[in-house]
Design an enzyme around this catalytic site. Structure first.
Site, mmCIF file in Angstrom:
data_model
loop_
_atom_site.group_PDB
_atom_site.id
_atom_site.type_symbol
_atom_site.label_atom_id
_atom_site.label_comp_id
_atom_site.label_asym_id
_atom_site.label_seq_id
_atom_site.Cartn_x
_atom_site.Cartn_y
_atom_site.Cartn_z
ATOM 1 N N LYS A 5 0.850 -1.196 0.000
ATOM 2 C CA LYS A 5 0.000 0.000 0.000
ATOM 3 C C LYS A 5 0.881 1.239 0.000
ATOM 4 C CE LYS A 5 -4.521 0.667 0.034
ATOM 5 N NZ LYS A 5 -5.486 -0.160 -0.703
ATOM 6 N N GLY A 46 -21.214 5.993 3.587
ATOM 7 C CA GLY A 46 -20.348 6.321 2.463
ATOM 8 C C GLY A 46 -20.964 5.932 1.136
ATOM 9 N N GLY A 81 -19.810 7.085 -2.033
ATOM 10 C CA GLY A 81 -18.912 7.587 -3.064
ATOM 11 C C GLY A 81 -18.846 6.632 -4.239
ATOM 12 N N VAL A 92 -17.891 3.528 -4.645
ATOM 13 C CA VAL A 92 -18.401 2.166 -4.460
ATOM 14 C C VAL A 92 -19.810 2.168 -3.882
ATOM 15 C CG1 VAL A 92 -18.055 -0.022 -3.239
ATOM 16 C CG2 VAL A 92 -16.093 1.186 -4.218
#
Length: 362
Positions: free
Chosen positions: A80, A180, A182, A184
């Site tokens: 990452k 959330g 956004g 996805v």
């Protein structure tokens, strides 16, 4: 943070701190485990308050990618990148080209692409300096937006969880709260509505995201970020940042199932134990949200592009069966689901790793 102590504790191979004096880039690349293959994991840009917070996020996310790659039946390890900066103010062509140069220095040990706070076009810039960028827009030769397979995997995971709890995988009539909406979360809502789900409650830090979704689906309810945890629902779906299942929020939950796209939803492992004791079925995040990874892995394997979407969605659909297996073992052994998932991932890593110890002449 005692970095080497944390690396030893969690089995990390490399942590690289990158600074570019021209653009001001401050980025941390964490490579957790490459037993199965080169590390794969997105690049997040966030205005972290401290370097320790950025490092903590990078390490948790990289380790999660190792387990995600293993459980999703890919031949990649976990890595990452986090960039310290405000994605709304600090982005530039130079910043991402500088990042590309640092990734290029790793010579294929690590591949990266979009994550929270970054877009495909950011990595179009980075790809001018690096051969190891993935998930670029289709018009630039990449596999495009991975949000759809990610959302589809979460959708299939919700159905698997309902099968385990209610012995019926239909989501019609279920109450679902999504944190959330956004890239996805908004597509996840589309899947739910298309099945016939009507009782959906959402929240998002972006008022624009909420307004746009309510214009599309006026029957959806919206609540504040603080109130989403207390929504009386069958399924709570975290699709934003990680660490949201913690000492403060866990006591507010009024759900039977947690199934969402966010990475590292449990702040600590003990919170997975607490959910198990409370009788809340937790779909381990790196299992249920693996659809995007499956798409990027398919891109790197270089298979027929014309059949990619069909292939990716078919493999993502298998998340349903993987989760049913985890839920069954969890029930039979009275073991938290996150521990079962970890064990299955570690078993695959260990098996493949030991298999590779014999020498094969070139």
């Amino acid at each position: 943070m005692d970095i080497f102590k944390e690396m030893e504790k969690h089995g990390f191979e490399q942590i690289i701190f990158n600074y570019d004096k021209t653009t001001g880039l401050k980025a941390i690349i964490a490579i957790h485990d490459t037993t199965l293959g080169p590390a794969l994991g997105g690049c997040r840009m966030w205005p972290y308050e401290t370097e320790d917070e950025a490092l903590f996020d990078a390490m948790r996310l990289a380790k999660g990618m190792t387990y995600k790659c293993a459980i999703a039946d890919t031949d990649f390890g976990g890595g990452k990148t986090v960039i310290i900066g405000d994605p709304k103010k600090d982005k530039s062509e130079g910043l991402f080209r500088a990042l590309g140069r640092f990734v290029q220095m790793l010579k294929g040990r690590y591949f990266t692409g979009t994550d929270l706070g970054t877009t495909g076009m950011d990595f179009v810039y980075a790809s001018r300096e690096s051969d190891y960028m993935v998930g670029l827009p289709e018009e630039y030769g990449g596999s495009g937006n991975s949000a759809e397979p990610t959302a589809y995997g979460v959708y299939m995971g919700m159905k698997a969880a309902c099968k385990a709890i209610y012995n019926d995988d239909s989501l019609i009539g279920r109450k679902i709260a999504i944190q959330g909406i956004g890239k996805v979360g908004s597509i996840l809502v589309d899947f739910l509505v298309n099945e016939g789900v009507k009782d959906i409650t959402v929240t998002d830090i972006s008022e624009e995201n909420v307004t746009k979704l309510l214009q599309k689906y006026p029957f959806i309810k919206a609540v504040s970020a603080e109130d989403i945890y207390e929504v009386d629902c069958d399924i709570f779906s975290p699709c934003a940042r990680g660490g949201i299942i913690n000492d403060e929020t866990i006591k507010k939950l009024k759900c039977k199932i947690i199934a969402g796209a966010a990475n590292n939803q449990l702040l600590e492992e003990k919170h997975g134990d607490m959910l198990h004791e409370m009788g809340i079925l937790y779909a381990p995040d790196y299992v249920i949200n693996a659809g995007g990874l499956i798409q990027v892995a398919d891109e790197l394997e270089g298979k027929n592009k014309e059949k990619r979407k069909e292939r990716v969605m078919k493999k993502t659909e298998a998340i349903y069966n993987i989760l049913l297996k985890i839920f069954t073992i969890s029930r039979e052994e009275n073991t938290p689901t996150y521990k079962v998932a970890d064990r299955l991932a570690e078993d695959r890593i260990n098996t493949i790793g030991k298999m590779k110890t014999n020498y094969i002449p070139k």
